[in-house]
Design an enzyme around this catalytic site. Sequence first.
Site, mmCIF file in Angstrom:
data_model
loop_
_atom_site.group_PDB
_atom_site.id
_atom_site.type_symbol
_atom_site.label_atom_id
_atom_site.label_comp_id
_atom_site.label_asym_id
_atom_site.label_seq_id
_atom_site.Cartn_x
_atom_site.Cartn_y
_atom_site.Cartn_z
ATOM 1 N N CYS A 64 7.963 -23.063 34.192
ATOM 2 C CA CYS A 64 7.708 -21.695 33.741
ATOM 3 C C CYS A 64 8.867 -20.797 34.150
ATOM 4 O O CYS A 64 9.246 -20.763 35.325
ATOM 5 C CB CYS A 64 6.403 -21.213 34.368
ATOM 6 S SG CYS A 64 5.999 -19.525 33.943
ATOM 7 N N CYS A 122 -0.828 -17.983 27.541
ATOM 8 C CA CYS A 122 -1.157 -18.100 28.961
ATOM 9 C C CYS A 122 -1.430 -16.680 29.436
ATOM 10 O O CYS A 122 -0.519 -15.845 29.430
ATOM 11 C CB CYS A 122 0.029 -18.717 29.716
ATOM 12 S SG CYS A 122 -0.177 -18.733 31.513
ATOM 13 N N CYS A 164 4.278 -5.227 42.219
ATOM 14 C CA CYS A 164 5.415 -6.109 41.956
ATOM 15 C C CYS A 164 6.665 -5.844 42.795
ATOM 16 O O CYS A 164 7.183 -4.718 42.833
ATOM 17 C CB CYS A 164 5.780 -6.058 40.473
ATOM 18 S SG CYS A 164 7.032 -7.292 40.048
ATOM 19 N N CYS A 177 7.020 -22.875 29.548
ATOM 20 C CA CYS A 177 6.345 -21.576 29.514
ATOM 21 C C CYS A 177 7.378 -20.520 29.853
ATOM 22 O O CYS A 177 8.273 -20.767 30.676
ATOM 23 C CB CYS A 177 5.197 -21.549 30.526
ATOM 24 S SG CYS A 177 4.248 -20.007 30.491
ATOM 25 N N CYS A 209 4.604 -1.676 37.716
ATOM 26 C CA CYS A 209 3.429 -2.445 38.139
ATOM 27 C C CYS A 209 3.287 -2.332 39.664
ATOM 28 O O CYS A 209 4.213 -2.711 40.400
ATOM 29 C CB CYS A 209 3.573 -3.905 37.719
ATOM 30 S SG CYS A 209 3.999 -4.046 35.969
ATOM 31 N N ARG A 258 -5.378 -21.815 36.271
ATOM 32 C CA ARG A 258 -4.279 -21.970 37.233
ATOM 33 C C ARG A 258 -4.536 -21.213 38.526
ATOM 34 O O ARG A 258 -4.712 -19.993 38.497
ATOM 35 C CB ARG A 258 -2.971 -21.449 36.620
ATOM 36 C CG ARG A 258 -2.651 -22.153 35.361
ATOM 37 C CD ARG A 258 -1.352 -21.684 34.701
ATOM 38 N NE ARG A 258 -1.271 -22.409 33.460
ATOM 39 C CZ ARG A 258 -0.899 -23.686 33.351
ATOM 40 N NH1 ARG A 258 -0.478 -24.334 34.414
ATOM 41 N NH2 ARG A 258 -0.918 -24.292 32.195
ATOM 42 N N CYS A 295 13.524 -4.254 37.548
ATOM 43 C CA CYS A 295 12.671 -4.027 36.376
ATOM 44 C C CYS A 295 12.310 -2.542 36.244
ATOM 45 O O CYS A 295 11.962 -1.897 37.231
ATOM 46 C CB CYS A 295 11.401 -4.872 36.491
ATOM 47 S SG CYS A 295 10.346 -4.727 35.035
HETATM 48 N N1 SAM Z 1 8.010 -9.025 33.623
HETATM 49 C C1 SAM Z 1 7.122 -9.879 32.955
HETATM 50 C C2 SAM Z 1 5.730 -9.329 32.857
HETATM 51 O O1 SAM Z 1 5.333 -8.497 33.657
HETATM 52 O O2 SAM Z 1 5.013 -9.758 31.949
HETATM 53 C C3 SAM Z 1 7.065 -11.259 33.537
HETATM 54 C C4 SAM Z 1 7.110 -11.510 35.031
HETATM 55 S S1 SAM Z 1 5.722 -10.874 35.953
HETATM 56 C C5 SAM Z 1 6.333 -10.990 37.597
HETATM 57 C C6 SAM Z 1 4.480 -12.131 35.763
HETATM 58 C C7 SAM Z 1 3.135 -11.917 36.403
HETATM 59 O O3 SAM Z 1 3.183 -12.241 37.775
HETATM 60 C C8 SAM Z 1 2.546 -10.527 36.393
HETATM 61 O O4 SAM Z 1 1.934 -10.217 35.174
HETATM 62 C C9 SAM Z 1 1.513 -10.588 37.505
HETATM 63 O O5 SAM Z 1 0.254 -10.973 36.985
HETATM 64 C C10 SAM Z 1 2.069 -11.688 38.431
HETATM 65 N N2 SAM Z 1 2.501 -11.107 39.708
HETATM 66 C C11 SAM Z 1 3.608 -10.360 39.921
HETATM 67 N N3 SAM Z 1 3.698 -9.978 41.218
HETATM 68 C C12 SAM Z 1 2.614 -10.480 41.840
HETATM 69 C C13 SAM Z 1 2.135 -10.419 43.185
HETATM 70 N N4 SAM Z 1 2.779 -9.719 44.132
HETATM 71 N N5 SAM Z 1 1.005 -11.076 43.488
HETATM 72 C C14 SAM Z 1 0.336 -11.775 42.541
HETATM 73 N N6 SAM Z 1 0.732 -11.849 41.245
HETATM 74 C C15 SAM Z 1 1.852 -11.218 40.901
HETATM 75 C C1 DTB Z 2 1.515 -15.783 36.803
HETATM 76 O O1 DTB Z 2 0.402 -15.432 36.366
HETATM 77 N N1 DTB Z 2 1.825 -15.940 38.075
HETATM 78 C C2 DTB Z 2 3.217 -16.298 38.243
HETATM 79 C C3 DTB Z 2 3.656 -16.532 36.771
HETATM 80 N N2 DTB Z 2 2.539 -16.073 36.018
HETATM 81 C C4 DTB Z 2 4.914 -15.981 36.287
HETATM 82 C C5 DTB Z 2 3.991 -15.267 38.981
HETATM 83 C C6 DTB Z 2 3.528 -15.068 40.388
HETATM 84 C C7 DTB Z 2 4.440 -14.106 41.047
HETATM 85 C C8 DTB Z 2 4.116 -13.907 42.497
HETATM 86 C C9 DTB Z 2 4.938 -12.881 43.140
HETATM 87 C C10 DTB Z 2 6.395 -13.188 43.292
HETATM 88 O O2 DTB Z 2 6.782 -14.329 43.671
HETATM 89 O O3 DTB Z 2 7.199 -12.263 43.114
HETATM 90 FE FE1 SF4 Z 3 8.482 -5.768 35.758
HETATM 91 FE FE2 SF4 Z 3 7.144 -6.875 37.767
HETATM 92 FE FE3 SF4 Z 3 5.824 -5.429 35.980
HETATM 93 FE FE4 SF4 Z 3 6.856 -7.835 35.243
HETATM 94 S S1 SF4 Z 3 5.237 -7.466 36.749
HETATM 95 S S2 SF4 Z 3 6.980 -5.901 34.107
HETATM 96 S S3 SF4 Z 3 8.715 -7.856 36.536
HETATM 97 S S4 SF4 Z 3 7.419 -4.665 37.396
#
Ligand code: SAM
Ligand code: DTB
Ligand code: SF4
Length: 324
Positions: free
Chosen positions: A98, A189, A61, A129, A58, A267, A54
């Site tokens: 989802c 959501c 992430c 979702c 963030c 959730r 990506c």
């Molecule tokens: N790329 C898209 C976005 O950022 O909207 C969708 C996927 S993103 C991984 C979805 C959500 O997962 C993020 O907005 C964040 O709130 C949650 N998330 C991602 N990594 C995480 C982590 N290490 N621990 C907890 N929540 C996480």
């Molecule tokens: C959300 O709020 N939590 C989920 C879903 N929306 C997509 C994602 C959690 C991701 C946790 C970190 C991972 O597995 O990479």
């Molecule tokens: Fe990309 Fe992760 Fe940020 Fe979603 S949360 S936009 S996958 S860096």
Amino acid sequence: MTTARHDWTRQEIAALFDLPFADLVFQAQGVHRAVFPANAVQKSQLLSIKTGGCPEDCGYCAQAARYHTGIKADKLMTVTEVVAAAAAAKASGASRFCMGAAWRGPRDRDMAQLAEMVHGVRALGLETCMTLGMLSGSQAEALGQAGLDYYNHNIDTSPEYYDDVASTRDQADRLETLARVRDAGISVCCGGIIGMGESRTDRVGLIHTLATMVPHPGSVPVNGLVPIAGTPIGDAILGGRAPAIDGVEFARTVAVARITMPNAVVRLSAGREAMSDEAQALCFLAGANSIFVGERLLTTNNPGRDRDDTLFEKLGLVPMEASA
Ligand code: SAM
Ligand code: DTB
Ligand code: SF4
């Protein structure tokens, strides 16, 4: 459904957080029971339909290309693969599916394939979702027309702390996508992450932003940070430079979400793998009524079926049926 307020002030939300824990949870449980069946918890299954690589930054992430987290980039899964995974999720008891993609946003040329995934998953009787990053108006409309039930797009934290979490976009960009999702007739959501080193005031600010949305999000994920080595926020937590999540404070956040957004499905999302059964039980008492099931979230581990079956049994919880 109950009448929901949209005029919450930060002071009122801070006062809820400040309540003695039992008073807060008692109030949250009362609100919960007035709207939802007392012991029903929805089982959702997540699938990473496009993993890694990506371009966003963030700070939490695993999938951001710029951090060295050991996640390799994959291309978008096929419709057949996604529908097969959804069928397996349904067979193991999930009622919601989802689909997540590690994109800043989808390309227009992916939209037909994404719409087919929605059709295929819905045809199984699952609530759908997607979380694909930012959407244009026409992309949101295409997903709405395909019948997508919810679009997940988190604001993650307070407006003040957001710049410490991500710099390749603003929280205002997130709010714009959410408006497009609503305009397309898709339920929102939207939630955030707790345990990123933010303050209580930031948690108040997160809930305030959500609870003053009109309408409220139908679904509010409260994620416990899963600290990922190689990410700036994960490394700060793992290195002891920022405090890890406190279970009681996490349950307080769930309770305040439940009280301020009474009709939302709250959730208990990421972070359960590291939580004790007792910490999760507190979150259910505080009004959480959905979890992710299965052994994986997107890139990280989740408790898996055996542990969750035991937890449901121990607490007398029953799965919530699909509303799709
Ligand atoms: N790329 C898209 C976005 O950022 O909207 C969708 C996927 S993103 C991984 C979805 C959500 O997962 C993020 O907005 C964040 O709130 C949650 N998330 C991602 N990594 C995480 C982590 N290490 N621990 C907890 N929540 C996480
Ligand atoms: C959300 O709020 N939590 C989920 C879903 N929306 C997509 C994602 C959690 C991701 C946790 C970190 C991972 O597995 O990479
Ligand atoms: Fe990309 Fe992760 Fe940020 Fe979603 S949360 S936009 S996958 S860096």
